[in-house]
Design a protein around this motif. Structure first.
Motif, PDB file in Angstrom:
ATOM      1  N   ILE A 270      33.547 -45.468  -7.208  1.00 18.87           N
ATOM      2  CA  ILE A 270      32.971 -45.816  -8.503  1.00 18.87           C
ATOM      3  C   ILE A 270      33.916 -46.747  -9.258  1.00 18.87           C
ATOM      4  O   ILE A 270      33.486 -47.746  -9.882  1.00 18.87           O
ATOM      5  CB  ILE A 270      32.699 -44.540  -9.321  1.00 18.87           C
ATOM      6  N   LEU A 271      35.225 -46.417  -9.203  1.00 17.78           N
ATOM      7  CA  LEU A 271      36.215 -47.249  -9.893  1.00 17.78           C
ATOM      8  C   LEU A 271      36.220 -48.662  -9.332  1.00 17.78           C
ATOM      9  O   LEU A 271      36.260 -49.649 -10.085  1.00 17.78           O
ATOM     10  CB  LEU A 271      37.601 -46.612  -9.745  1.00 17.78           C
ATOM     11  N   LEU A 272      36.139 -48.774  -7.998  1.00 15.28           N
ATOM     12  CA  LEU A 272      36.138 -50.097  -7.380  1.00 15.28           C
ATOM     13  C   LEU A 272      34.903 -50.894  -7.790  1.00 15.28           C
ATOM     14  O   LEU A 272      34.992 -52.106  -8.081  1.00 15.28           O
ATOM     15  CB  LEU A 272      36.190 -49.950  -5.854  1.00 15.28           C
ATOM     16  N   ALA A 273      33.768 -50.209  -7.840  1.00 16.45           N
ATOM     17  CA  ALA A 273      32.544 -50.907  -8.256  1.00 16.45           C
ATOM     18  C   ALA A 273      32.632 -51.378  -9.708  1.00 16.45           C
ATOM     19  O   ALA A 273      32.255 -52.518 -10.034  1.00 16.45           O
ATOM     20  CB  ALA A 273      31.344 -49.986  -8.067  1.00 16.45           C
ATOM     21  N   ASP A 274      33.147 -50.498 -10.590  1.00 15.39           N
ATOM     22  CA  ASP A 274      33.274 -50.865 -12.004  1.00 15.39           C
ATOM     23  C   ASP A 274      34.287 -51.991 -12.210  1.00 15.39           C
ATOM     24  O   ASP A 274      34.057 -52.925 -12.991  1.00 15.39           O
ATOM     25  CB  ASP A 274      33.680 -49.642 -12.830  1.00 15.39           C
ATOM     26  N   LEU A 275      35.423 -51.880 -11.506  1.00 10.42           N
ATOM     27  CA  LEU A 275      36.449 -52.918 -11.658  1.00 10.42           C
ATOM     28  C   LEU A 275      35.962 -54.252 -11.120  1.00 10.42           C
ATOM     29  O   LEU A 275      36.303 -55.313 -11.657  1.00 10.42           O
ATOM     30  CB  LEU A 275      37.726 -52.496 -10.936  1.00 10.42           C
ATOM     31  N   SER A 276      35.161 -54.190 -10.040  1.00 13.35           N
ATOM     32  CA  SER A 276      34.604 -55.436  -9.509  1.00 13.35           C
ATOM     33  C   SER A 276      33.724 -56.112 -10.558  1.00 13.35           C
ATOM     34  O   SER A 276      33.749 -57.348 -10.722  1.00 13.35           O
ATOM     35  CB  SER A 276      33.787 -55.154  -8.244  1.00 13.35           C
TER      36      SER A 276
ATOM     37  N   LYS B  78      44.216 -61.288 -16.289  1.00 12.72           N
ATOM     38  CA  LYS B  78      45.578 -60.892 -15.913  1.00 12.72           C
ATOM     39  C   LYS B  78      45.871 -59.464 -16.367  1.00 12.72           C
ATOM     40  O   LYS B  78      46.477 -58.668 -15.634  1.00 12.72           O
ATOM     41  CB  LYS B  78      46.582 -61.856 -16.541  1.00 12.72           C
ATOM     42  N   ARG B  79      45.440 -59.120 -17.566  1.00 12.59           N
ATOM     43  CA  ARG B  79      45.695 -57.774 -18.082  1.00 12.59           C
ATOM     44  C   ARG B  79      44.993 -56.723 -17.222  1.00 12.59           C
ATOM     45  O   ARG B  79      45.568 -55.669 -16.908  1.00 12.59           O
ATOM     46  CB  ARG B  79      45.206 -57.695 -19.523  1.00 12.59           C
ATOM     47  N   LEU B  80      43.768 -57.009 -16.829  1.00 13.01           N
ATOM     48  CA  LEU B  80      43.015 -56.077 -16.007  1.00 13.01           C
ATOM     49  C   LEU B  80      43.662 -55.915 -14.632  1.00 13.01           C
ATOM     50  O   LEU B  80      43.813 -54.792 -14.124  1.00 13.01           O
ATOM     51  CB  LEU B  80      41.573 -56.572 -15.862  1.00 13.01           C
ATOM     52  N   ILE B  81      44.067 -57.019 -14.027  1.00 17.40           N
ATOM     53  CA  ILE B  81      44.716 -56.955 -12.710  1.00 17.40           C
ATOM     54  C   ILE B  81      46.038 -56.208 -12.797  1.00 17.40           C
ATOM     55  O   ILE B  81      46.377 -55.401 -11.917  1.00 17.40           O
ATOM     56  CB  ILE B  81      44.912 -58.377 -12.141  1.00 17.40           C
ATOM     57  N   ASP B  82      46.803 -56.459 -13.876  1.00 15.26           N
ATOM     58  CA  ASP B  82      48.074 -55.743 -14.052  1.00 15.26           C
ATOM     59  C   ASP B  82      47.848 -54.235 -14.151  1.00 15.26           C
ATOM     60  O   ASP B  82      48.602 -53.447 -13.565  1.00 15.26           O
ATOM     61  CB  ASP B  82      48.787 -56.238 -15.315  1.00 15.26           C
ATOM     62  N   GLN B  83      46.812 -53.818 -14.856  1.00 15.69           N
ATOM     63  CA  GLN B  83      46.519 -52.394 -14.980  1.00 15.69           C
ATOM     64  C   GLN B  83      46.097 -51.784 -13.641  1.00 15.69           C
ATOM     65  O   GLN B  83      46.475 -50.654 -13.309  1.00 15.69           O
ATOM     66  CB  GLN B  83      45.424 -52.169 -16.026  1.00 15.69           C
ATOM     67  N   ILE B  84      45.308 -52.560 -12.884  1.00 17.87           N
ATOM     68  CA  ILE B  84      44.883 -52.069 -11.567  1.00 17.87           C
ATOM     69  C   ILE B  84      46.086 -51.851 -10.661  1.00 17.87           C
ATOM     70  O   ILE B  84      46.225 -50.816 -10.002  1.00 17.87           O
ATOM     71  CB  ILE B  84      43.874 -53.048 -10.927  1.00 17.87           C
TER      72      ILE B  84
END
Length: 497
Positions: A273-279, A323-329
Motif C-alpha cells: 500500500i505504501l509503495l502504491a501511495d508513494l508512487s 526531493k523532500r519526498l525521496i529523502d523521507q522514503i
C-alpha cells in the motif's frame, strides 16, 4: 534428501533387539565358559592326587613298570571301576606306552609334558589342561604323577578326568527333555522381557512421535498455525520429562512463528500500500515538472519573462517537494533496515531546543502563532545523537505549526523528573480524534482533520520520528483532544556533565 525408512521407535526397537541379542550371546558364552572353568577347576582339585595315590598303592607302578601289558589290563580294570577316567602311562619324553582305551581310539602317540610339569609344581593354578590323546586339538583336565624305579624317573601316570564316555553322557543329558524344557523356559522368559521392553519403549517414544508429526504438519502448511490443523497439545513445562518440556517449547515456537508470520504478512501488505501511495505522490510532482518543462521547450521565446519566471518557480517548487519526498522514503528505508548509526555526545538540552525553535520563529510569526520554549531544567545535560534528536523536534514543530490556526500557540516544555528529562511539544491546534491516535505513527497515515498546504506530505514524518526515538532508547507518545490541540512527549536520561 534421504530419510530413514524406519521411524524412531522402529530404529530404537531394532537397536534394542540387536543389542539385547549381542549382550545375551556374550552373557551365555561367558557364563558357559565360566561354568566349564569352575567345573574343571573343582573336579581337577578333587582328583588332583588320584594319580599319585595309584602310583604309591599299586605294585606295578610303585616298583617301576616292566610289564606294559599287565599295566594295560590294570588300566582297563580301573576304567571299568571309574568310567569317568582314562589312564595312560608316558615315558620321560611324553610318549604313550600303554593306556586303558580300546585299540584305535587313541590317535596321538605322545603328550606335551609342559602341562604335566606345571601341575606337578607346588600350588599350581587350576585348572591345568593337557592334551587329549583321543583328539588332535582338544585339551582336558587331568591328574598326573611321576613313576620312579628307585631314584630313576621311569615315566608319568597320566589320568584324563572326564573322558570320552563322560563327554558322550553329558551331550546326551543336554539333549534330554528336562534340559530342553528348561532351555525353552529361559528363551520364553527372555522373549517376554524383550517384548516388555519394546512396549515400554513404545510408551516412552509415543509423545515424541506425536511431537514429530505435529512438526511435519506445521512445516508442510508453510508455518501457518491456523491452516496447518496442528492442535496445541497441553505439554507441561514444569515436568521432569524432557519430551514434555520440548513439546511446551514447541508450542511457544509455534505461537511465536505464527505471530511473526502474521506481522510479516501485515508488513508486506502495508509495504504494498505504501509503495502504491508513494508512487502516486512521486507521479504528481514529476507530471507537473514534465508539463511545465515541455511548455517552456515548445513555446520558447513566445513566453514573456514574467510567465517564464512563474513557470520556473513552479518547477523549482515541484523539485523541492520531490526531493523532500525521496529523502523521507530513503530515511524510512534506512531506519527499517537497521542501517542507521548513532553519533552520541553530551550536550545541554535547552540550547538545542532554543536553536531548533529559532528556525521556526519567522514561520510561526507569519501565521500569527506564538512559539515558546519553557525549559525548567536550563542546565540539564543528555547523552544522545544531536542530529537525530533535531530531526524529531523539527518534524514535531513543523506539524504543530501546520495544524495550529492563527493566534494559536505552541509550547516546547522540558520537565525534570527523577533522572529523566521529558520534552513536550504542545500546540493549540485542531487536535486528533481518539480513534485515530493509535494509527498516526503508521507510514502514510494522515488524520482525517489534517491541514493541507502547498507542500506534498507523504505521511512519513511521524513514522520516522517514532523509529528515531526507538534508536535513542525512548518512545514517542501522543495525547490529543479535538479542537483543543495535541501534545507529543518523549523522555531522555539526564546525565551529569
Amino acid at each position: 534428501m534421504w530419510r530413514p525408512k524406519l521411524c524412531f521407535y522402529q530404529r530404537l526397537s531394532v537397536s534394542l533387539v540387536l543389542g539385547f541379542l549381542v549382550i545375551l550371546s556374550v552373557f551365555v558364552l561367558a557364563s558357559s565358559r565360566l561354568q566349564d572353568s569352575m567345573k574343571d577347576e573343582s573336579e581337577q582339585m578333587l582328583h588332583l592326587d588320584l594319580a599319585s595315590h595309584l602310583v604309591s598303592d599299586n605294585p606295578l607302578l610303585k616298583t617301576g613298570v616292566y610289564d606294559y601289558d599287565a599295566l594295560g589290563n590294570l588300566f582297563h580294570t580301573l576304567m571299568i571301576l571309574g568310567p569317568n577316567f582314562e589312564f595312560y602311562f608316558l615315558d620321560t619324553q611324553g610318549n604313550i606306552k600303554t593306556y586303558s582305551a580300546k585299540k584305535g581310539e587313541v590317535i596321538k602317540k605322545s603328550i606335551d609334558l609342559a602341562p604335566i610339569l606345571s601341575l606337578l609344581e607346588p600350588n599350581p593354578t587350576l585348572p591345568v589342561r593337557g592334551d587329549d590323546p583321543k583328539s588332535e586339538n582338544k585339551h582336558k583336565i587331568f591328574s598326573a604323577a611321576p613313576v620312579y624305579n628307585g631314584e630313576l624317573l621311569q615315566g608319568y601316570l597320566y589320568v584324563i578326568i572326564g573322558g570320552a564316555r563322560y563327554d558322550s553322557i553329558v551331550e546326551n543329558l543336554k539333549r534330554s527333555e528336562g534340559v530342553q524344557t528348561f532351555a525353552m523356559i529361559i528363551v520364553a522368559a527372555t522373549l517376554f522381557l524383550l517384548f516388555a521392553l519394546l512396549l515400554l519403549f513404545r510408551f516412552f517414544t509415543a509423545p515424541l512421535k506425536i511431537l514429530s508429526d505435529d512438526m511435519d504438519t506445521f512445516r508442510a502448511s508453510g508455518f501457518d498455525l491456523d491452516g496447518s490443523g496442528v492442535k496445541l497439545r497441553p505439554w507441561r513445562n514444569e515436568s521432569r520429562n524432557e519430551v514434555q518440556r520440548l513439546g511446551f517449547s514447541f508450542n511457544d515456537m509455534l505461537n511465536h512463528i505464527d505471530e511473526q508470520m502474521k506481522k510479516l504478512k501485515q508488513t508486506d501488505n502495508e509495504r504494498r500500500i505504501l509503495l502504491a501511495d508513494l508512487s502516486h505522490d512521486l507521479r504528481t510532482p514529476l507530471a507537473n515538472l514534465q508539463g511545465y518543462i515541455e511548455t517552456l521547450s515548445l513555446k520558447g521565446s513566445s513566453i514573456n519573462e514574467d510567465e517564464r519566471q512563474r513557470f520556473m518557480d513552479i518547477c523549482e517548487k515541484n523539485l523541492f517537494n520531490l526531493k523532500r519526498l525521496i529523502d523521507q522514503i530513503f530515511e524510512l528505508a534506512y531506519l527499517e533496515g537497521g542501517h542507521v548509526t548513532l553519533k552520541k555526545e553530551s550536550f545541554m538540552l535547552a540550547e538545542l531546543l532554543h536553536d531548533v525553535a529559532a528556525k521556526f520563529t519567522m514561520n510561526a510569526q507569519n501565521k500569527g502563532i506564538t512559539l515558546n520554549v519553557n525549559a525548567a531544567a536550563q542546565n540539564g545535560y543528555v547523552h544522545a545523537d544531536i542530529g537525530k534528536l533535531e530531526r524529531v523536534l523539527t518534524n514535531l514543530i513543523e506539524n504543530a505549526i501546520r495544524h495550529t490556526p492563527e493566534n494559536g500557540h505552541i509550547d516546547i516544555n522540558v520537565v525534570e523528573a527523577d533522572k529523566y528529562l521529558t520534552i513536550e511539544v504542545k500546540d493549540s491546534g485542531v487536535g486528533i480524534s481518539e480513534r485515530e491516535l493509535n494509527h498516526i505513527f503508521k507510514a502514510r497515515y494522515q488524520a482525517s482533520n489534517s491541514k493541507e498546504d502547498s507542500a506534498i506530505h507523504a505521511g512519513l514524518g511521524l513514522a520516522i520520528c517514532q523509529k528515531l526515538m526507538a534508536l535513542l532508547d525512548s518512545k514517542l507518545e501522543v495525547s490529543s483532544e479535538l479542537g483543543k490541540g495535541t501534545s507529543f512527549r518523549f523522555s531522555l536520561t539526564q546525565i551529569t556533565p
